[in-house]
Design a protein around this motif. Structure first.
Motif, PDB file in Angstrom:
ATOM      1  N   LEU A 123      -7.007  -1.593   8.354  1.00  0.00           N
ATOM      2  CA  LEU A 123      -6.738  -2.750   7.500  1.00  0.00           C
ATOM      3  C   LEU A 123      -6.365  -2.230   6.118  1.00  0.00           C
ATOM      4  O   LEU A 123      -7.174  -1.592   5.447  1.00  0.00           O
ATOM      5  CB  LEU A 123      -7.967  -3.656   7.434  1.00  0.00           C
ATOM      6  N   LEU A 124      -5.126  -2.482   5.688  1.00  0.00           N
ATOM      7  CA  LEU A 124      -4.598  -1.941   4.438  1.00  0.00           C
ATOM      8  C   LEU A 124      -4.426  -3.060   3.418  1.00  0.00           C
ATOM      9  O   LEU A 124      -3.823  -4.098   3.708  1.00  0.00           O
ATOM     10  CB  LEU A 124      -3.265  -1.244   4.682  1.00  0.00           C
ATOM     11  N   LEU A 129      -0.498  -0.168  -1.110  1.00  0.00           N
ATOM     12  CA  LEU A 129       0.762  -0.446  -0.421  1.00  0.00           C
ATOM     13  C   LEU A 129       1.896  -0.770  -1.378  1.00  0.00           C
ATOM     14  O   LEU A 129       1.688  -1.397  -2.429  1.00  0.00           O
ATOM     15  CB  LEU A 129       0.595  -1.641   0.533  1.00  0.00           C
ATOM     16  N   ASP A 130       3.098  -0.337  -1.013  1.00  0.00           N
ATOM     17  CA  ASP A 130       4.352  -0.777  -1.598  1.00  0.00           C
ATOM     18  C   ASP A 130       5.309  -1.027  -0.446  1.00  0.00           C
ATOM     19  O   ASP A 130       5.175  -0.416   0.625  1.00  0.00           O
ATOM     20  CB  ASP A 130       4.927   0.272  -2.550  1.00  0.00           C
ATOM     21  N   VAL A 131       6.269  -1.926  -0.644  1.00  0.00           N
ATOM     22  CA  VAL A 131       7.200  -2.252   0.433  1.00  0.00           C
ATOM     23  C   VAL A 131       8.626  -2.321  -0.094  1.00  0.00           C
ATOM     24  O   VAL A 131       8.858  -2.508  -1.298  1.00  0.00           O
ATOM     25  CB  VAL A 131       6.845  -3.602   1.102  1.00  0.00           C
ATOM     26  N   GLU A 132       9.557  -2.164   0.837  1.00  0.00           N
ATOM     27  CA  GLU A 132      10.975  -2.423   0.587  1.00  0.00           C
ATOM     28  C   GLU A 132      11.422  -3.425   1.638  1.00  0.00           C
ATOM     29  O   GLU A 132      11.175  -3.233   2.832  1.00  0.00           O
ATOM     30  CB  GLU A 132      11.785  -1.133   0.689  1.00  0.00           C
ATOM     31  N   THR A 146      -0.287   4.640  -0.053  1.00  0.00           N
ATOM     32  CA  THR A 146      -0.871   5.584  -1.005  1.00  0.00           C
ATOM     33  C   THR A 146      -2.090   6.263  -0.389  1.00  0.00           C
ATOM     34  O   THR A 146      -2.978   5.593   0.154  1.00  0.00           O
ATOM     35  CB  THR A 146      -1.298   4.861  -2.294  1.00  0.00           C
ATOM     36  N   HIS A 147      -2.126   7.590  -0.486  1.00  0.00           N
ATOM     37  CA  HIS A 147      -3.274   8.373  -0.017  1.00  0.00           C
ATOM     38  C   HIS A 147      -3.930   9.010  -1.240  1.00  0.00           C
ATOM     39  O   HIS A 147      -3.404   9.963  -1.819  1.00  0.00           O
ATOM     40  CB  HIS A 147      -2.825   9.439   0.982  1.00  0.00           C
ATOM     41  N   PHE A 148      -5.079   8.458  -1.634  1.00  0.00           N
ATOM     42  CA  PHE A 148      -5.767   8.967  -2.819  1.00  0.00           C
ATOM     43  C   PHE A 148      -6.484  10.274  -2.486  1.00  0.00           C
ATOM     44  O   PHE A 148      -7.094  10.406  -1.411  1.00  0.00           O
ATOM     45  CB  PHE A 148      -6.765   7.938  -3.348  1.00  0.00           C
TER      46      PHE A 148
END
Length: 436
Positions: A123-124, A129-132, A146-148
């Protein structure tokens, strides 16, 4: 060009703030508000009550009970594979949590993942998240996750940009540091919205609830400060100057004080607006409920035996909202099934989920709680009309029996046991306590 713009950063910060509020992490946000209002915020003891979480949980009523999911047009292997996937990823629980986060965040994503030889479901939330998108918000072209880093340093952050063709790894500055083909040929993500996205992929809304939560927190903190600082009487002395000749007295039980001529010693109680603050807090809490379509009683401190089903039956607005949400999540579940099939088949060449298999989802129907006699009469009526059979009733009585096959096996087991009780062998071997 940086991966995250200022606008995206603001959106992600807001999403993180909402998650903090829902997960009882109010303290740092409240201290920030106090710092804006007062020169010495450290004098206040932060106090908060999680009204936001209560409202969100009362609104997310799609999964009051797990729905009945059935694979149609598929083989027995298809049914077994879906049952295995649903169990391994905790499908019902994940979707219940997702429904709550949709109410909180307005837009989230589910990602089926093949991990350690089993299907799992991530579950994100928007803050990672970013989208195009293409011509419409629902036309996903790319998803950036994004992976912190464990180090906590921003420069070690890594981004994964997914398209239908490839998976590209980017560093914190947006430079490509790796690329590989997408093994699925599709984006393995299923967006969930709290409505139909029109102008933007990220739905807006819910700011009123955040503002009300912050107002409630600040008022509660004000209340505690007033009680602590103004709840005690303040001593006063009339006729003295506080000099060596007329000192300020420290008095207590058993003390004797010599007062100047016409002097007066006493205690004054400040007129602290405690009741007014309590009324304002109560008003804010009720407004948090009412403006979100809930009865004020749903956030009342008075004990009431009222289930989520009872609230829905009595509230036409909530019924309508749940009906709309069910139609949304019926579509989401079917999309999720399709993506799970792609992910499963990519990692299980020898045991495929067929393309003709489809998912049917029957959501829990609302009905008032019936007495035992009424329930039995209703079942007998449905049985006589052929609308239900014994296996349906077994599943309704015991939610732990997930499939029709399990219900039929349970019925056969009961029938075998009853036949055994009636057999002559059992009758000739009665237990001792029956003959004593």
């Amino acid at each position: 060009m940086p991966v995250t713009t200022i606008l995206q950063s603001r959106r992600k910060q807001e999403a993180q703030k909402r998650l903090d509020f829902y997960n009882d992490k109010h303290r740092e946000h409240l201290l920030g508000l106090l710092a804006q209002r007062f020169q010495e915020p450290e004098r206040f003891q932060p106090v908060f009550v999680n009204v936001l979480k209560k409202v969100i949980n009362n609104l997310a009523l799609v999964y009051l009970e797990p729905p009945k999911r059935e694979v149609l047009n598929g083989s027995e292997q298809d049914k077994a594979i879906f049952s295995e996937m649903a169990e391994s990823c905790g499908l019902s629980l994940k979707l219940k949590i997702a429904a709550r986060q949709v109410k909180l965040l307005k837009t989230v994503m589910l990602r089926p993942v093949w991990r350690q030889g089993r299907m799992e479901l991530d579950l994100l939330q928007p803050h990672v998240l970013d989208v195009e998108t293409g011509d419409t918000p629902e036309e996903l072209k790319a998803v950036i996750v994004t992976h912190f880093p464990e180090s906590g340093r921003d420069e070690d952050t890594v981004f994964k940009r997914w398209t239908a063709e490839s998976v590209t790894t980017l560093d914190a500055r947006g430079h490509t540091i790796g690329q590989e083909p997408n093994p699925y040929g599709v984006l393995p993500f299923v967006p969930l919205w709290d409505g139909i996205p029109a102008g933007d992929f990220w739905l807006e809304g819910g700011d009123d609830l955040i503002a009300l939560q912050e107002a409630i927190n600040t008022k509660l903190t004000d209340l505690l400060f007033i009680i602590e600082k103004q709840g005690f009487g303040v001593g006063y002395l009339k006729g003295g100057e506080g000099s060596e000749l007329n000192p300020v007295y420290q008095v207590g039980p058993g003390s004797l004080v010599s007062l100047p001529e016409n002097g007066e010693l006493g205690f004054a109680a400040p007129n602290a607006p405690i009741l007014d603050i309590l009324k304002s807090i109560d008003f804010l809490i009720k407004q948090a409920a009412i403006t979100n379509g809930l009865p004020a009683s749903s956030l009342s401190t008075e004990a009431r035996e009222e289930s989520g089903i009872s609230r829905l039956i009595e509230n036409r607005e909530l019924q309508e909202k749940r009906s709309d949400d069910i139609e949304l999540f019926r579509t989401y579940e079917k999309r999720l099934f399709e993506v799970m099939r792609v992910v499963w088949n990519a990692h299980n060449a020898g045991r495929q989920l067929s393309e003709k298999a489809q998912l049917s989802v029957d959501f829990y129907d609302l009905k008032p709680k019936a007495s035992q006699g009424e329930q039995i009469a209703a079942w007998e009526s449905l049985l006589s009309m052929g609308i239900k059979d014994e296996a349906d009733i077994v599943q309704e009585m015991n939610p732990d029996i997930k499939t029709r096959e399990e219900a039929e096996a349970y019925l056969l087991q009961r029938q075998t046991f009853r036949a055994k009780l009636k057999s002559p062998a059992m009758a000739n071997n009665e237990p001792d306590f029956l003959t004593e």
